[in-house]
Design a protein around this motif. Structure first.
Motif, PDB file in Angstrom:
ATOM      1  N   PRO A 346       0.807  -1.229   0.000  1.00  0.00           N
ATOM      2  CA  PRO A 346       0.000   0.000   0.000  1.00  0.00           C
ATOM      3  C   PRO A 346       0.838   1.277   0.000  1.00  0.00           C
ATOM      4  O   PRO A 346       0.481   2.254  -0.675  1.00  0.00           O
ATOM      5  CB  PRO A 346      -0.824  -0.123   1.296  1.00  0.00           C
ATOM      6  CG  PRO A 346      -0.825  -1.577   1.623  1.00  0.00           C
ATOM      7  CD  PRO A 346       0.482  -2.105   1.131  1.00  0.00           C
ATOM      8  N   LEU A 347       1.954   1.292   0.738  1.00  0.00           N
ATOM      9  CA  LEU A 347       2.761   2.503   0.791  1.00  0.00           C
ATOM     10  C   LEU A 347       3.355   2.820  -0.574  1.00  0.00           C
ATOM     11  O   LEU A 347       3.342   3.981  -1.014  1.00  0.00           O
ATOM     12  CB  LEU A 347       3.871   2.365   1.828  1.00  0.00           C
ATOM     13  CG  LEU A 347       4.816   3.567   1.936  1.00  0.00           C
ATOM     14  CD1 LEU A 347       4.045   4.810   2.384  1.00  0.00           C
ATOM     15  CD2 LEU A 347       5.974   3.276   2.882  1.00  0.00           C
ATOM     16  N   ALA A 348       3.891   1.798  -1.248  1.00  0.00           N
ATOM     17  CA  ALA A 348       4.464   2.019  -2.579  1.00  0.00           C
ATOM     18  C   ALA A 348       3.407   2.533  -3.544  1.00  0.00           C
ATOM     19  O   ALA A 348       3.663   3.438  -4.345  1.00  0.00           O
ATOM     20  CB  ALA A 348       5.088   0.724  -3.100  1.00  0.00           C
ATOM     21  N   TRP A 349       2.197   1.969  -3.446  1.00  0.00           N
ATOM     22  CA  TRP A 349       1.106   2.455  -4.300  1.00  0.00           C
ATOM     23  C   TRP A 349       0.791   3.915  -3.997  1.00  0.00           C
ATOM     24  O   TRP A 349       0.612   4.734  -4.909  1.00  0.00           O
ATOM     25  CB  TRP A 349      -0.136   1.597  -4.068  1.00  0.00           C
ATOM     26  CG  TRP A 349      -1.377   2.229  -4.643  1.00  0.00           C
ATOM     27  CD1 TRP A 349      -1.805   2.193  -5.937  1.00  0.00           C
ATOM     28  CD2 TRP A 349      -2.326   3.036  -3.930  1.00  0.00           C
ATOM     29  NE1 TRP A 349      -2.962   2.912  -6.086  1.00  0.00           N
ATOM     30  CE2 TRP A 349      -3.308   3.444  -4.866  1.00  0.00           C
ATOM     31  CE3 TRP A 349      -2.443   3.442  -2.606  1.00  0.00           C
ATOM     32  CZ2 TRP A 349      -4.393   4.236  -4.501  1.00  0.00           C
ATOM     33  CZ3 TRP A 349      -3.518   4.231  -2.233  1.00  0.00           C
ATOM     34  CH2 TRP A 349      -4.478   4.617  -3.159  1.00  0.00           C
ATOM     35  N   GLY A 350       0.718   4.263  -2.720  1.00  0.00           N
ATOM     36  CA  GLY A 350       0.418   5.639  -2.352  1.00  0.00           C
ATOM     37  C   GLY A 350       1.498   6.603  -2.811  1.00  0.00           C
ATOM     38  O   GLY A 350       1.199   7.696  -3.323  1.00  0.00           O
ATOM     39  N   MET A 351       2.768   6.225  -2.639  1.00  0.00           N
ATOM     40  CA  MET A 351       3.865   7.095  -3.060  1.00  0.00           C
ATOM     41  C   MET A 351       3.857   7.281  -4.569  1.00  0.00           C
ATOM     42  O   MET A 351       4.094   8.389  -5.075  1.00  0.00           O
ATOM     43  CB  MET A 351       5.198   6.497  -2.605  1.00  0.00           C
ATOM     44  CG  MET A 351       5.378   6.392  -1.096  1.00  0.00           C
ATOM     45  SD  MET A 351       5.541   7.998  -0.294  1.00  0.00           S
ATOM     46  CE  MET A 351       7.134   8.518  -0.899  1.00  0.00           C
ATOM     47  N   ARG A 352       3.579   6.220  -5.321  1.00  0.00           N
ATOM     48  CA  ARG A 352       3.536   6.338  -6.780  1.00  0.00           C
ATOM     49  C   ARG A 352       2.356   7.201  -7.228  1.00  0.00           C
ATOM     50  O   ARG A 352       2.487   8.010  -8.147  1.00  0.00           O
ATOM     51  CB  ARG A 352       3.431   4.941  -7.410  1.00  0.00           C
ATOM     52  CG  ARG A 352       4.714   4.130  -7.366  1.00  0.00           C
ATOM     53  CD  ARG A 352       4.624   2.929  -8.304  1.00  0.00           C
ATOM     54  NE  ARG A 352       3.555   2.018  -7.897  1.00  0.00           N
ATOM     55  CZ  ARG A 352       3.722   0.981  -7.073  1.00  0.00           C
ATOM     56  NH1 ARG A 352       4.928   0.740  -6.560  1.00  0.00           N
ATOM     57  NH2 ARG A 352       2.715   0.193  -6.778  1.00  0.00           N
ATOM     58  N   THR A 353       1.231   7.035  -6.558  1.00  0.00           N
ATOM     59  CA  THR A 353       0.053   7.830  -6.927  1.00  0.00           C
ATOM     60  C   THR A 353       0.303   9.319  -6.715  1.00  0.00           C
ATOM     61  O   THR A 353      -0.027  10.150  -7.566  1.00  0.00           O
ATOM     62  CB  THR A 353      -1.162   7.379  -6.103  1.00  0.00           C
ATOM     63  OG1 THR A 353      -1.413   5.985  -6.336  1.00  0.00           O
ATOM     64  CG2 THR A 353      -2.397   8.184  -6.479  1.00  0.00           C
ATOM     65  N   LEU A 354       0.901   9.670  -5.585  1.00  0.00           N
ATOM     66  CA  LEU A 354       1.184  11.078  -5.309  1.00  0.00           C
ATOM     67  C   LEU A 354       2.239  11.629  -6.260  1.00  0.00           C
ATOM     68  O   LEU A 354       2.170  12.789  -6.687  1.00  0.00           O
ATOM     69  CB  LEU A 354       1.645  11.243  -3.861  1.00  0.00           C
ATOM     70  CG  LEU A 354       0.604  10.917  -2.777  1.00  0.00           C
ATOM     71  CD1 LEU A 354       1.217  11.068  -1.391  1.00  0.00           C
ATOM     72  CD2 LEU A 354      -0.615  11.807  -2.914  1.00  0.00           C
ATOM     73  N   HIS A 355       3.231  10.798  -6.604  1.00  0.00           N
ATOM     74  CA  HIS A 355       4.303  11.247  -7.491  1.00  0.00           C
ATOM     75  C   HIS A 355       3.805  11.425  -8.922  1.00  0.00           C
ATOM     76  O   HIS A 355       4.207  12.370  -9.620  1.00  0.00           O
ATOM     77  CB  HIS A 355       5.449  10.241  -7.455  1.00  0.00           C
ATOM     78  CG  HIS A 355       6.613  10.626  -8.302  1.00  0.00           C
ATOM     79  ND1 HIS A 355       6.776  10.163  -9.594  1.00  0.00           N
ATOM     80  CD2 HIS A 355       7.674  11.446  -8.063  1.00  0.00           C
ATOM     81  CE1 HIS A 355       7.880  10.663 -10.104  1.00  0.00           C
ATOM     82  NE2 HIS A 355       8.451  11.445  -9.203  1.00  0.00           N
ATOM     83  N   ASP A 356       2.926  10.528  -9.361  1.00  0.00           N
ATOM     84  CA  ASP A 356       2.454  10.573 -10.753  1.00  0.00           C
ATOM     85  C   ASP A 356       1.287  11.526 -10.960  1.00  0.00           C
ATOM     86  O   ASP A 356       0.896  11.783 -12.113  1.00  0.00           O
ATOM     87  CB  ASP A 356       2.036   9.165 -11.197  1.00  0.00           C
ATOM     88  CG  ASP A 356       3.201   8.188 -11.187  1.00  0.00           C
ATOM     89  OD1 ASP A 356       4.357   8.650 -11.257  1.00  0.00           O
ATOM     90  OD2 ASP A 356       2.946   6.965 -11.088  1.00  0.00           O
ATOM     91  N   ASN A 357       0.722  12.035  -9.875  1.00  0.00           N
ATOM     92  CA  ASN A 357      -0.432  12.932  -9.987  1.00  0.00           C
ATOM     93  C   ASN A 357      -0.207  14.203  -9.178  1.00  0.00           C
ATOM     94  O   ASN A 357      -0.913  14.460  -8.192  1.00  0.00           O
ATOM     95  CB  ASN A 357      -1.710  12.225  -9.523  1.00  0.00           C
ATOM     96  CG  ASN A 357      -2.060  11.019 -10.360  1.00  0.00           C
ATOM     97  OD1 ASN A 357      -2.687  11.130 -11.402  1.00  0.00           O
ATOM     98  ND2 ASN A 357      -1.633   9.851  -9.888  1.00  0.00           N
ATOM     99  N   PRO A 358       0.769  15.020  -9.563  1.00  0.00           N
ATOM    100  CA  PRO A 358       0.999  16.267  -8.825  1.00  0.00           C
ATOM    101  C   PRO A 358      -0.130  17.253  -9.064  1.00  0.00           C
ATOM    102  O   PRO A 358      -0.836  17.184 -10.078  1.00  0.00           O
ATOM    103  CB  PRO A 358       2.319  16.779  -9.407  1.00  0.00           C
ATOM    104  CG  PRO A 358       2.348  16.219 -10.799  1.00  0.00           C
ATOM    105  CD  PRO A 358       1.675  14.874 -10.713  1.00  0.00           C
TER     106      PRO A 358
END
Length: 593
Positions: A346-358
């Motif tokens: 879940p953390l990796a998914w959350g970090m990727r989501t925030l990084h890919d959707n500024p």
């Protein structure tokens, strides 16, 4: 009868009481466990698990004692003349001011004492509500402000003495020997005896009020305490010593962690052929982390300041150094975040989501930003809950070569003698026990910071009488606050842990267990006399005391110590003024009848 007219005050006070407990875990508890993590005796995640368990046990079983001092020792309930509403509002304002101040400090990685924040806030609302004459400024049989603030100087000094005595004992018995490795193995049961006795003492001697252990005869208390410590010592003789002997002295690299169950049979276990693989962890504090740090200051100088002419060369050099330092820190953090994004879960998914959707251009109320926010919100919640569990404390605590922080810590570390890893390995197990003892002591002592005012709010709201706030604190309230403390430690404690520990002096397991044991003993002594002393001050004092055992003042980072002391002192007027002003504004605000 429930006073529904005051329900909104109770609801607001409850919210800030929980926030205060959350901040307590993120600030004070994180500081306590920073020693164990910095010494590499225990991993960061293991510290979160053990911290949660022992904080809860300490708070629920023995936490009610100090709550009474916070409740009734600073502002006498009689001063409110039976006005439950004013009393509830006073403690709600105190919690609001204290929790807000500590939260701000934690966000900026500034360590302050949650104990003194709340005590100062209660004094501030006392002045605004009933006048300075009604506040217990003196000793008040150990419950007034004089007694509480006496701990500001007493607790670090006493804790430093305890920590230094214990470490000097280890130093004389083990470290100063020509061949310290066998001495560390064969003397380990003695130090398990000390740690086990203190741990039992914190449970039995203080005791749970519901069990009535404090009413037992002194001989009974001494017998049970020493008996439990002796049992821990015996278990270490039967299981730990054979395991440590096989791993350290015989260098058995095939030994598994669960092999301790074989006990004395390990003495007859044949030693395997020697291996080049290290048999014990490396405990040396690293000044850099190649996996998270990019380049050196010189790498970025020409990139930002091209050309030979920059006016004042000295000023340009200073600006370059400052920019380089900040950029190194920023790039190191970005490298760490990139590592998290490559992972799973879940953390990796959350970090990727925030990084890919500024967030896009414009204000947050723009339609495209509203859509992005709806997509980012689940990821933000996930990252907020899990980021702390995955934070790399060791990388954050390491200095970086070429930066002011790196140069300062390199000087401090150079004055501390480095002992063999095989010796330190022995004390890593002792430190786990001392860390749990310190966490139990913290839960017993500091739970009163939040549960005391909350108990006042709950009792006044339920009964409608200010005088009824003298009632005992229910166990369920202790449990709720203990859970909030644990959540604060797990989700936000990394902000404090990354600037504590190795930032004060050089850490190792033998030093760390001395620091924690010294702090635990001090907290237990103060809590026994119902004084809500700051656990953070105790562990800081013990850290300084052990650091001075290196034989020079240069082994301690006095700049960091000075910043800590400044934060502690400024907490008193700031928290008190915030709470007093808030209470005064509400009491004197225009109202209609």
């Amino acid at each position: 009868m429930v006073l529904t007219d005051y329900t909104y005050i109770f609801a607001i006070g409850t919210m800030f009481a929980m926030l205060d407990a959350y901040n307590n875990g993120a600030n004070d508890v994180a500081n306590s466990w920073a020693t164990s993590v910095s010494s590499r005796s225990i991993s960061y995640r293991q510290a979160m698990v053990f911290g949660t368990i022992f904080e809860f046990l300490g708070a629920v079983t023995v936490g009610a004692r100090t709550a009474d001092t916070i409740k009734n020792g600073i502002i006498p309930p009689e001063a409110f003349e039976g006005n439950a509403g004013v009393q509830m509002l006073a403690f709600a304002c105190a919690l609001a001011a204290a929790s807000s101040w500590v939260m701000w400090c934690t966000r900026h990685s500034t360590h302050v004492s949650s104990t003194y924040s709340l005590v100062s806030a209660i004094a501030g609302v006392g002045v605004a509500t009933v006048g300075a004459s009604q506040v217990q400024w003196g000793w008040n049989k150990g419950s007034g402000l004089g007694a509480i603030f006496a701990g500001l100087g007493m607790a670090p000094a006493i804790s430093g003495c305890f920590g230094a005595i214990i470490f000097m004992l280890i130093k004389v018995v083990v470290h100063m020997r020509k061949n310290p490795v066998p001495w560390s193995v064969w003397t380990a049961p003695f130090f398990f005896l000390i740690a086990g006795t203190v741990c039992c003492l914190s449970i039995v001697y203080k005791g749970s009020p519901n069990l009535g252990l404090t009413k037992k005869p002194a001989g009974w208390v001494a017998g049970v305490t020493l008996g439990t410590g002796g049992a821990v010592c015996l278990l270490s003789v039967l299981f730990f010593v054979p395991f440590a002997h096989a791993r350290i002295i015989k260098k058995d690299h095939t030994l598994q962690w669960w092999s301790f169950v074989y006990g004395p049979l390990l003495f007859s276990r044949p030693a395997p052929a020697e291996s080049e693989a290290p048999n014990v962890p490396k405990y040396a504090v690293m000044q850099s982390d190649d996996d998270l740090t990019l380049g050196s200051p010189e790498t970025f100088t020409e990139e930002r300041l091209p050309g030979p002419a920059h006016g004042n060369e000295k000023s340009a050099t200073v600006i370059e150094a400052q920019l380089d330092y900040k950029e190194l820190m920023a790039r190191g953090q970005e490298r760490f975040h990139a590592k998290l994004r490559r992972g799973r879960g879940p953390l990796a998914w959350g970090m990727r989501t925030l990084h890919d959707n500024p967030m896009g251009s414009g204000e947050i109320y723009e339609l495209h930003n509203i859509k992005l926010m709806l997509k980012r919100l689940p990821a933000m919640i996930t990252v907020g809950l899990l980021y702390g569990l995955h934070y790399d404390i060791h990388a954050a605590q390491s200095g970086v070569h070429g930066t002011p922080e790196g140069a300062r810590m390199e000087r401090v570390y150079s004055h501390a003698e480095k002992y063999p890893d095989a010796v330190e390995y022995t004390y890593s197990f002792v430190q786990i026990l001392t860390a749990c003892t310190a966490s139990f002591a913290h839960g017993a002592n500091d739970i009163g910071n939040s549960v005391g005012p909350w108990a006042v709010l709950y009792s006044s709201w339920k009964t409608g009488s200010a005088g009824e706030s003298k009632a005992d604190v229910p166990v369920w309230q202790l449990a709720v606050m203990a859970i909030m403390i644990s959540i604060g430690l797990i989700t936000y404690g990394y902000n404090i842990m990354k600037v504590m520990g190795n930032k004060i002096t050089y850490h190792s397991p033998s030093r760390g267990c001395s620091m924690e044991l010294g702090a635990a003993i001090t907290v237990l002594v103060f809590s026994q006399y119902k004084l809500p002393v700051s656990t953070s001050m105790c562990i800081t004092g013990a850290t300084i005391g052990v650091g001075l055992c290196n034989g020079t003042l240069k082994a301690v980072n006095w700049q960091r110590v000075g910043l800590l002391g400044f934060g502690w002192i400024m907490t008193i007027p700031i928290a008190g003024t915030l709470a007093g002003c808030l209470m005064g504004l509400i009491l004197n605000a225009p109202h209609f009848t």
